[in-house]
Design a protein around this motif. Structure first.
Motif, PDB file in Angstrom:
ATOM      1  N   ASP A 158      14.584  -0.600  -1.233  1.00  0.00           N
ATOM      2  CA  ASP A 158      14.761  -1.238   0.075  1.00  0.00           C
ATOM      3  C   ASP A 158      16.099  -0.868   0.719  1.00  0.00           C
ATOM      4  OD1 ASP A 158      16.319  -2.442  -1.782  1.00  0.00           O
ATOM      5  OD2 ASP A 158      15.653  -4.497  -1.402  1.00  0.00           O
ATOM      6  N   SER A 198      11.340   4.884  -5.058  1.00  0.00           N
ATOM      7  CA  SER A 198      11.068   3.877  -4.025  1.00  0.00           C
ATOM      8  C   SER A 198       9.621   3.427  -4.019  1.00  0.00           C
ATOM      9  CB  SER A 198      11.424   4.438  -2.653  1.00  0.00           C
ATOM     10  OG  SER A 198      10.554   5.501  -2.331  1.00  0.00           O
ATOM     11  N   ASP A 201       9.281   1.502  -7.890  1.00  0.00           N
ATOM     12  CA  ASP A 201      10.401   0.603  -8.207  1.00  0.00           C
ATOM     13  C   ASP A 201      10.828   0.697  -9.671  1.00  0.00           C
ATOM     14  OD1 ASP A 201      12.334  -1.229  -7.560  1.00  0.00           O
ATOM     15  OD2 ASP A 201      11.072  -2.989  -7.800  1.00  0.00           O
ATOM     16  N   ILE A 414       6.058   4.254   1.001  1.00  0.00           N
ATOM     17  CA  ILE A 414       6.255   3.616  -0.312  1.00  0.00           C
ATOM     18  C   ILE A 414       4.992   2.912  -0.812  1.00  0.00           C
ATOM     19  CG2 ILE A 414       8.762   3.372  -0.223  1.00  0.00           C
ATOM     20  CD1 ILE A 414       8.393   0.583   0.847  1.00  0.00           C
ATOM     21  N   LEU A 415       3.824   3.316  -0.294  1.00  0.00           N
ATOM     22  CA  LEU A 415       2.571   2.725  -0.778  1.00  0.00           C
ATOM     23  C   LEU A 415       2.065   3.519  -1.975  1.00  0.00           C
ATOM     24  CD1 LEU A 415       0.728   2.122   2.607  1.00  0.00           C
ATOM     25  CD2 LEU A 415       1.895   0.431   1.223  1.00  0.00           C
ATOM     26  N   SER A 419      -0.588  -0.971  -4.855  1.00  0.00           N
ATOM     27  CA  SER A 419      -0.270  -1.859  -3.728  1.00  0.00           C
ATOM     28  C   SER A 419      -1.246  -1.715  -2.559  1.00  0.00           C
ATOM     29  CB  SER A 419       1.164  -1.615  -3.244  1.00  0.00           C
ATOM     30  OG  SER A 419       1.328  -0.283  -2.843  1.00  0.00           O
ATOM     31  N   ASP A 431       2.524  -6.380   1.042  1.00  0.00           N
ATOM     32  CA  ASP A 431       3.714  -6.200   1.880  1.00  0.00           C
ATOM     33  C   ASP A 431       4.905  -5.872   0.984  1.00  0.00           C
ATOM     34  OD1 ASP A 431       5.509  -6.197   3.904  1.00  0.00           O
ATOM     35  OD2 ASP A 431       5.471  -8.345   4.305  1.00  0.00           O
ATOM     36  N   LYS A 432       5.715  -4.902   1.391  1.00  0.00           N
ATOM     37  CA  LYS A 432       6.860  -4.515   0.561  1.00  0.00           C
ATOM     38  C   LYS A 432       8.049  -5.455   0.762  1.00  0.00           C
ATOM     39  CE  LYS A 432       8.874  -1.835  -2.384  1.00  0.00           C
ATOM     40  NZ  LYS A 432       8.458  -1.740  -3.762  1.00  0.00           N
ATOM     41  N   SER A 433       8.216  -5.948   2.002  1.00  0.00           N
ATOM     42  CA  SER A 433       9.388  -6.788   2.258  1.00  0.00           C
ATOM     43  C   SER A 433       9.215  -8.186   1.668  1.00  0.00           C
ATOM     44  CB  SER A 433       9.668  -6.877   3.756  1.00  0.00           C
ATOM     45  OG  SER A 433       8.501  -7.291   4.433  1.00  0.00           O
ATOM     46  N   GLU A 435       6.660  -9.603  -1.207  1.00  0.00           N
ATOM     47  CA  GLU A 435       5.555  -9.186  -2.075  1.00  0.00           C
ATOM     48  C   GLU A 435       4.542 -10.292  -2.366  1.00  0.00           C
ATOM     49  OE1 GLU A 435       7.343  -7.208  -5.435  1.00  0.00           O
ATOM     50  OE2 GLU A 435       7.680  -5.394  -4.250  1.00  0.00           O
TER      51      GLU A 435
END
Length: 775
Positions: A158, A198, A201, A414-415, A419, A431-433, A435
């Motif tokens: 992030d 990224s 993770d 970053i998918l 996810s 959602d990445k921001s 989760e």
């Protein structure tokens, strides 16, 4: 999968090459202690001198400013940061002109890295300091100071955290001043190199103890290699986070994201000081101690589906083998292959400029791709999803663009496969921001489903998976959260809060079957198959009876499910070997009979198989489809006598509405049952449901609201308290008890009258409908 390496006869650099960096997928810059920056063009195999640096600049690290990220407008400036031994970093153009030199550290600047959107630069020095700089080279902050040199540094996914080395330790430090710092001992020698991906993770580290290790972002060890002969001097993640490369003295290794090694090369390179992957993840370059630059590309990847095995033999060539008759086909491509997927009888291949869709091996359907490297291909039966740096695109197998789904805060770069999930009608994206949030989109329009609200879970979600079969109204999504609990819920919920039911714990990996809604997973040390996961919505006590569990000790540590096609489950073990496990074919047949309403065949199958779990599945399916006779037989077969009695009670109900309400009660949907009765005007039945559930407050509320049966509620309440030898203390009941006389004979007569009235009404309705049908 392995690396095909190439080295020149004679090195172009006179002294050690210290760093390399890709500017495009075919152009690479390399720097050396001989002060030269060379440009390598892989298409023409030409090498040219970009610039000879001044004698006092000895380069250590090089990193190009990222081009585009997550669909944002591209960075127009093509510059790279070059760090050197004199304590400076140099912002340098493509032509080799130094735009700006900045005094950054005392002693050498050992590492310099741009963050993912190119808005900030981090440098690490021999003086133990870590500094954050703006894009133009202005100091923003000094993040850390320590007594030992910082050999390597990496940004978190992030761009809000920094990972750096501190002797034998690794440290993750957030940019927010008050946030918690994570620090742990990583190696038995000094840590020389780190990288943080990224997409998945996950963190890599390599050190002087000659080992490389894989960690999660909490500092938990996922994998530790055996000792190599020499220290690990470089390592690098491929952009999609599926593989990584490790460099050591005369050694280059290609490893899977879980740590095990695909291939080991022993080139004559000296120590590999720096490794860099091209943006499409197909090629790798290494800076070598003997002045060479080693190039490698990934070949011999395998894809399997039913009786076909496909192998990438060269960069632009694939071999298709049919294992049934050993027939071979060779597929040639114009550009190099970047991503491939094989499922549902279709092979989808993305090259650097085009996408090929094969149904038979002779005539592919070809269409051009937009600018941007494809990082993920997901397939469903009717269409497939392409993900590149700029966005998501759903295509039909005829090559027609169906939709371009968009969601808030979209970062397509970053998918990954855990996810995002695709079915014939829906797309689920975590959602990445935040989760905890899952966006549910319509695959055909790209718009959010239902009321547009995303699905929110109470914990961070690790993996999402949509089921593949059945109508879109019954689409289910399975999700694994941070606690490793497995939940299932409906994708399309009309207005109501979705019911999220837990169906397993300690689950590490799941996959849906391609032809029936059967789910398999690795649960603790068991291999578990949920024959009918949706049973939790009908009768959750049946769930344990519908499971198949196998002892997982035959698999080694941490197996991962790759696919579940037909009756075969493919698992990748912790050591990289593939193992297969088979599931009985009967549950899939039972699903087929249930969806086509062939209940007699379903009963015959269960009698033939003599398996309690099949009977339990049939009971759940029959109740979900309101097929009471079949459900009664299935429940009897598994010895669930109270349920058999309740089904008989449902059958005896005087009207359809009452039967429906009691079926909803059976599934635990009490509010829906009450609403059904009230809508049909069956007030007494609705009150009776609350009385039977001892929900006295609600029973009285309904009776008062509809001005009927208040005495019935008070009578049953009195009887209930008398049985327990208690006195009435509820003020509302005391208040109504004063003005209402309780006479059991009158109440009984009133109840009989209500039932008679309901029967009569039901009979009239059926007569009316039969007359209408005759007309």
């Amino acid at each position: 999968m392995r690396l095909k390496t190439s080295l020149l006869q004679e090195p172009k650099h006179i002294l050690s090459t210290t760093c390399v960096g890709w500017i495009t997928a075919d152009e690479l810059y390399s720097c050396s202690e001989d002060h030269q920056i060379l440009k390598w063009n892989l298409l023409t195999s030409e090498t040219s001198l970009v610039v000879k640096l001044s004698e006092d600049i000895y380069p250590i690290d090089l990193h190009w400013l990222p081009k585009t990220v997550g669909g944002k407008k591209p960075n127009q400036t093509e510059i790279f940061v070059l760090t050197s031994t004199d304590g400076k970093f140099h912002l340098t153009t493509k032509m080799g002109r130094i735009e700006k030199s900045v005094e950054a550290h005392k002693g050498a600047v050992l590492a310099g890295r741009w963050n993912y959107d190119g808005t900030a630069l981090v440098t690490a020095g021999e003086d133990g300091q870590i500094k954050i700089w703006s894009k133009s080279g202005m100091l923003r902050s000094t993040l850390a100071s320590q007594g030992s040199p910082v050999y390597s540094v990496a940004w978190g996914p992030d761009s809000g955290r920094i990972l750096y080395t501190s002797g034998r330790q690794l440290v993750i430090k957030p940019l927010q001043p008050s946030a918690k710092v994570i620090q742990w001992k990583a190696h038995d020698g000094i840590v020389l190199k780190v990288d943080w991906n990224s997409v998945n993770d996950v963190i890599l580290s390599g050190g002087e103890d000659c080992k490389y290790k894989v960690w999660d972002s909490f500092g938990r060890l996922l994998y530790s290699s055996l000792s190599h002969d020499y220290p690990v001097t470089s390592l690098s993640w491929a952009p999609d986070g599926e593989v990584f490369a490790v460099g050591s003295f005369n050694t280059l290794r290609l490893c899977d994201k879980t740590g095990w090694s695909y291939a080991l090369e022993k080139p004559n390179t000296g120590s590999v000081f720096s490794l860099a992957w091209s943006a499409d993840g197909t090629q790798l370059a290494g800076a070598c101690g003997n002045g060479q630059v080693i190039f490698a590309h990934v070949v011999e990847q395998h894809w399997e589906w039913k009786n076909f095995v496909i192998t990438l033999t060269k960069r632009r060539t694939m071999q298709v083998r049919n294992v049934m008759n050993d027939a071979l086909d060779v597929l040639e491509f114009r550009d190099r292959v970047i991503k491939t997927s094989l499922a549902y009888g279709h092979l989808v291949v993305a090259t650097s400029l085009q996408c090929y869709v094969y149904k038979n091996w002779n005539t592919p359907l070809i269409f051009d791709l937009k600018e941007g490297t494809v990082s993920l291909i997901l397939q469903a039966e009717k269409h497939f999803l392409l993900v590149d740096g700029a966005g998501l695109y759903t295509f039909s197998y005829e090559g027609r663009l169906i939709s371009s789904p968009k969601f808030p805060g979209m970062r397509a770069d970053i998918l990954n496969a855990t996810s995002v999930s695709l079915s014939n009608d829906s797309i689920a994206i975590r959602d990445k921001s935040d989760e905890k949030i899952i966006f549910l989109l319509d695959a055909l329009t790209g718009k959010p489903l239902g009321d547009g609200k995303p699905l929110t879970h109470k914990l961070e979600v690790v993996e999402v998976a949509l089921d593949k079969c059945g109508p879109s109204t019954e689409r289910k999504i399975a999700l694994i959260d941070k606690n490793r609990d497995l939940y299932i819920t409906s994708v399309r919920h009309l207005g109501r809060e979705p019911k999220i039911c837990k169906i397993g714990s300690m689950v590490h990996s799941v996959a849906w079957n391609d032809a029936a809604n059967i789910l398999c997973g690795i649960q603790d040390n068991l291999f578990t198959v949920w024959y009918y996961p949706s049973v939790v919505f009908t009768d959750k006590e049946l769930l344990p009876k519908t499971l198949l569990t196998k002892d997982g000790s035959e698999f080694s540590r941490a197996p991962h499910i790759l696919g579940y096609v037909g009756t075969k489950v493919t698992l990748r073990q912790g050591d990289g070997s593939l193992v297969y496990s088979s599931v009985p074919p009967y549950p899939a047949l039972l699903h087929e009979y249930s969806t086509t309403a062939r209940w007699e065949d379903a009963l015959r199958l269960c009698r033939f198989a003599k398996d309690q779990s099949l009977w339990a599945c049939l009971a759940g399916m029959a109740m979900a489809n309101r097929e009471l006779t079949t459900a009664e037989m299935a429940y009897a077969a598994i010895g669930e006598l109270p349920r058999v009695q309740y089904i008989n009670f449902i059958k005896e109900q005087p009207s359809k509405e009452s039967s429906l309400a009691h079926m909803l009660m059976f599934s635990g949907q009490i509010q829906e049952a009450e609403a059904t009765l009230l809508q049909a005007g069956l007030i007494y039945q609705a009150i009776r449901i609350s009385i039977d559930l001892f929900n006295w407050e609600r029973a009285l509320e309904l009776a008062v609201k509809h001005k009927t049966h208040v005495d019935t509620v008070l009578a049953y309440r009195g009887k209930f308290l008398q049985k327990f030898g208690r006195k009435e203390t509820n003020k509302r009941f005391l208040q109504y008890a004063e003005g209402v006389e309780v006479d059991w004979e009158k109440i009984q007569a009133k109840m009989d009258m209500e039932l008679a009235k309901e029967r009569e009404r039901a009979a009239n309705t059926s007569v009316r409908s039969s007359v209408a049908s005759r007309r």
